[in-house]
Every structure is written in structure tokens, then in C-alpha cells.
Design an enzyme around this catalytic site. Sequence first.
Site, PDB file in Angstrom:
ATOM      1  N   HIS A 113      -6.956  -1.977   3.469  1.00 34.62           N
ATOM      2  CA  HIS A 113      -6.019  -1.002   2.908  1.00 34.62           C
ATOM      3  C   HIS A 113      -5.413  -0.215   4.058  1.00 34.62           C
ATOM      4  O   HIS A 113      -6.106   0.127   5.020  1.00 34.62           O
ATOM      5  CB  HIS A 113      -6.760  -0.056   1.961  1.00 34.62           C
ATOM      6  CG  HIS A 113      -6.053   1.240   1.708  1.00 34.62           C
ATOM      7  ND1 HIS A 113      -6.458   2.428   2.279  1.00 34.62           N
ATOM      8  CD2 HIS A 113      -4.958   1.535   0.954  1.00 34.62           C
ATOM      9  CE1 HIS A 113      -5.654   3.397   1.877  1.00 34.62           C
ATOM     10  NE2 HIS A 113      -4.736   2.889   1.085  1.00 34.62           N
ATOM     11  N   ASN A 115      -2.220   2.967   4.701  1.00 32.12           N
ATOM     12  CA  ASN A 115      -1.229   3.850   4.099  1.00 32.12           C
ATOM     13  C   ASN A 115      -0.738   4.825   5.154  1.00 32.12           C
ATOM     14  O   ASN A 115      -1.530   5.352   5.931  1.00 32.12           O
ATOM     15  CB  ASN A 115      -1.845   4.604   2.916  1.00 32.12           C
ATOM     16  CG  ASN A 115      -0.931   5.694   2.388  1.00 32.12           C
ATOM     17  OD1 ASN A 115      -1.098   6.861   2.712  1.00 32.12           O
ATOM     18  ND2 ASN A 115       0.025   5.304   1.581  1.00 32.12           N
ATOM     19  N   HIS A 182     -20.804   8.213  -7.493  1.00 35.33           N
ATOM     20  CA  HIS A 182     -21.651   7.820  -8.625  1.00 35.33           C
ATOM     21  C   HIS A 182     -22.539   6.630  -8.298  1.00 35.33           C
ATOM     22  O   HIS A 182     -23.519   6.374  -8.993  1.00 35.33           O
ATOM     23  CB  HIS A 182     -20.782   7.517  -9.855  1.00 35.33           C
ATOM     24  CG  HIS A 182     -19.847   6.366  -9.673  1.00 35.33           C
ATOM     25  ND1 HIS A 182     -18.779   6.399  -8.804  1.00 35.33           N
ATOM     26  CD2 HIS A 182     -19.825   5.131 -10.247  1.00 35.33           C
ATOM     27  CE1 HIS A 182     -18.132   5.245  -8.862  1.00 35.33           C
ATOM     28  NE2 HIS A 182     -18.750   4.461  -9.717  1.00 35.33           N
ATOM     29  N   GLY A 265       3.814  10.906 -12.680  1.00 36.11           N
ATOM     30  CA  GLY A 265       4.699  10.045 -13.455  1.00 36.11           C
ATOM     31  C   GLY A 265       5.263   8.911 -12.637  1.00 36.11           C
ATOM     32  O   GLY A 265       6.382   8.450 -12.889  1.00 36.11           O
TER      33      GLY A 265
END
Length: 307
Positions: A113, A115, A182, A265
Site C-alpha cells: 500500500h 499513499n 481487536h 461522501g
Amino acid sequence: MTDSTYDVNRVRAYLQGLQMRIADALGAFDGTPLAADTWRRGPGERLRGGGCTRILEAGGFFERAGIGFSDVAGDALPPSASASRPQLAGRGFEALGVSLVLHPRNPYCPTVHMNVRMLIATKPGEAPVFWFGGGMDLTPIYGFEEDARHFHRTCRAALEPFGAELYPRFKKWCDDYFFLKHRNEARGIGGIFFDDFSELGFERSFEMLQSVGDAFLPSYLPIVERRRDTPYGERERAFQAYRRGRYVEFNLVFDRGTLFGLQSGGRTESILLSMPPTAGWRYDWHPDPGTPEARLQSEFLVPRDWA
């Protein structure tokens, strides 16, 4: 983050060029060009602007490879972007960046990844506030020390011209960020991660962003070139699906970029570009001790000084 002197046009031009260079290189490596999907937000939508998604699915090497450029603006920063800066809540914003995730088919080749992005927060009557963010991180299915060291050393070399303290600082940030709370386990072997960054002023901070973006191909392609012909079978593919499940969990629960896109959005297809094409979950499964699968957990998914 308080310096309001910046040139968004230069940043935009760099990011668009970076996307093109990486997409061309990945297409050449795979043997299949990445398709281009150019998009713009329509009238009445929450965001204004557009972008371009370069995508490859079911390629010769990549099972899924996506690299997106977007440049969007909105009337109010979403909560994920203003959580650490409550004084900016409710400001208008422009966000532009390049984000990629690559999922090779061969389980011996790691997922990666990267970015790089810029955000600008605006408010009538006040100076704009800008900052940069980004980084890159490696998520192996099967761990190789040679690959981990190469990746981290390339990241360190990209940051060294801007201060010797940046690599250890951004590495720790990455280790802390890409962690599944978690599960109490790391997503991968880390890399570098930074956000809310403008402390070097616009020019040097932008130069650092470019150095990180330009380091992506040399950080990753030599690794997959070494591993692309490694034989594998059903066992390795099953473990790959299991580890990809962890990737999905992180991206949907913790990732700030995913949350930013969904809360603002954003374009769902672009936001979920990072999802692997297949993933799996097994109830309370643990690899047998002494296996390569167990070694990933014990030797690679722990913070280490790889560089």
C-alpha cells in the site's frame, strides 16, 4: 500546518504524473495495461471534483492492482480528518492524493500500500491551513528478511535528506497505525506513515512527499521480481486468503483514508479499491508451530529494526 503559502497546482501536477508513471510500470511488469476510469462528481453531490482510477483485475501477475488519483473539495471536513484538530472542524476543504494497493496472485509476493496526499482547510476571513500525509507499508503473506530489509532501507533513504530523525519517527508511527487492536497483531511489517505534516514549510515538505512517492517503485518491484516465479499450491493460497481477511478488517474498521472517504461522501468504488479480490476467515484458527505460516506471526508481525 500554519504556513498558508502553498502551490496546489504543483502538487496536483506531481500527483497526476506519479500515478501515470506507476501505472505504466505496473502494466509493463504484469504484461497487462491498467485500464483508466476517469470520473467527476455530479451537481448536487456532497463533494466537488473528480479523479482517475487505474485498475487491473485478473492480470498475469496481479490478481488486483488499483492506483487512484482524486482531487475533491467539500464544505466541511469529515470527523476523521479533524479529530486531532478540533479547531478545524466544520471548515471547507480540498483533498488531493494518490493511493494504491497491489494484491499479487502469488502468495510469496507481498501486498503493498502507498499513499501521498495534501489537504487544505479553508474558512472565510482566515488563512488556509495545509498539511501533507502518506507513506507506504508492506504486508507479506510469507516473510523474507531480505525483502523486509530492502523495503525499509528504501524508505529510510527517501527520508534521509530531510532529517535523520524522520525515518525512525515515521516507522514507529506506521507500526502503531497499521495495528489491528481487536486482534492484537500488526497488519504487516510496516514501513513509514505520516500525517498532519508541514513542519518543514511548503517547499521542503512537498519535496519530502515527492521523495516518498518516487521511492515506491524501487521499494517494491525488486521484491516481486525475486518472488514472482516461486511455486505455490492450495495451502499457500488458503493462507493468503486468511491473511487478506485481516487486511479487510483493518481497512474497514481503522483506516483513516477509508473512513474519510465514506464520511465525506466519496466515490465508493475508489474508496474500496484497496479490497482484495478474495479473502477468508477461519474460526479460531492458528498455524502449526514451526511452519512458515507460524513464523510470519512470530518473526515478522512484530516491530523490528529492519533498516
